[in-house]
Write an enzyme that holds these catalytic residues in place. Sequence first.
Site, PDB file in Angstrom:
ATOM      1  N   ASP A 101       0.859  -1.180   0.000  1.00 25.90           N
ATOM      2  CA  ASP A 101       0.000   0.000   0.000  1.00 25.90           C
ATOM      3  C   ASP A 101       0.903   1.240   0.000  1.00 25.90           C
ATOM      4  O   ASP A 101       1.799   1.347  -0.827  1.00 25.90           O
ATOM      5  CB  ASP A 101      -0.968  -0.047   1.189  1.00 25.90           C
ATOM      6  CG  ASP A 101      -1.956   1.106   1.220  1.00 25.90           C
ATOM      7  OD1 ASP A 101      -2.939   1.056   0.466  1.00 25.90           O
ATOM      8  OD2 ASP A 101      -1.737   2.064   1.996  1.00 25.90           O
ATOM      9  N   HIS A 300      -7.033  -6.285  -1.138  1.00 29.87           N
ATOM     10  CA  HIS A 300      -5.990  -5.272  -0.968  1.00 29.87           C
ATOM     11  C   HIS A 300      -4.919  -5.635   0.053  1.00 29.87           C
ATOM     12  O   HIS A 300      -3.780  -5.189  -0.057  1.00 29.87           O
ATOM     13  CB  HIS A 300      -6.638  -3.947  -0.554  1.00 29.87           C
ATOM     14  CG  HIS A 300      -5.660  -2.836  -0.369  1.00 29.87           C
ATOM     15  ND1 HIS A 300      -4.868  -2.372  -1.394  1.00 29.87           N
ATOM     16  CD2 HIS A 300      -5.322  -2.102   0.731  1.00 29.87           C
ATOM     17  CE1 HIS A 300      -4.095  -1.396  -0.939  1.00 29.87           C
ATOM     18  NE2 HIS A 300      -4.346  -1.224   0.345  1.00 29.87           N
TER      19      HIS A 300
END
Length: 322
Positions: A101, A300
Amino acid sequence: MTMVEHRMVEVNGVRLHIAEQGEGPLVVLLHGFPESWHSWHRQFGPLTEAGFRVVAPDQRGYGRSDRPADVESYTILHLVGDVVGLIRALGEERAYVVGHDWGAPVAWHTALLRPDLVLGVAGLSVPPPFRGTQPPLAAMEERFGGRFYWNYFARPGVADAEFGRDPRTALRKFFHWASGDAPGSGEDRQPLVDPGRGWLAAMPEPEVQPEWFTEEDLDVLADSFSEGFTGALNWYRNLDRNWELTAPWHGAVVTPPSLYVYGDRDLVPAFPGMPELIAKLPRLMPGLRREPVKLAGCGHWTQQERPQEVNEALVAFLRSCP
């Protein structure tokens, strides 16, 4: 095998909390939003057993690390400077750098700006940086009428208050919404926010916690945000400033050995322009060691949702680097 140990390290005028384990070549693991060093807890054992010294900091603005008050203290140059300073503070001259991320852009930019220090770089979820022709916040403001989550996060005090009202509930909903367990795909879950309702209102409450994100994991994560989300959100408030600061590297590419891993149900690789970039990476990245690794059914939270596959890919990549 040694246990994971915790201590504080002073780097560039800020104190960073780090978790560390093992001996051997240094691997620095960089978390994303809204996370902490704990997002890598399933990587410590396998990487240590493979012969590496593993260090995961709470990056500035997060967890037990310092939270500078000045928004401009969170630019990409500050964040890369923290990694460079950390490598030196740990007594090493070079390191492998891995990020997920927001940690991925920090890792990629460390390799871009200081390739002399980077033995190899891996990014999870977020692909390598290729600087666009206009500032990213301005571009998303224009494209989505200010509803893209970057623009929502960039507004002073707004997301801070929404996430801060009940951090544990906010984190539980957010992690489920962006995971491979949530309904829909990355393509049909563009992260758009109704400014009148906020973001969390549109996220359903998960009925059960997934196996990869237990109540204990949630407890640790919520505790790391006990002082609020402002430091973490300040990273987003520098997106346009980062675009200005990285002008000297426009068109430059990451040259150290590299690896990119992402989930096929992650919303980030489905952002506008990302699928086309990922398809071109083997041509654009001279150091890419293999085709981008796509994990089936993964959302994610790459290294948490698919720890075994990520660990195997990381160990193979790290061992392949000179």
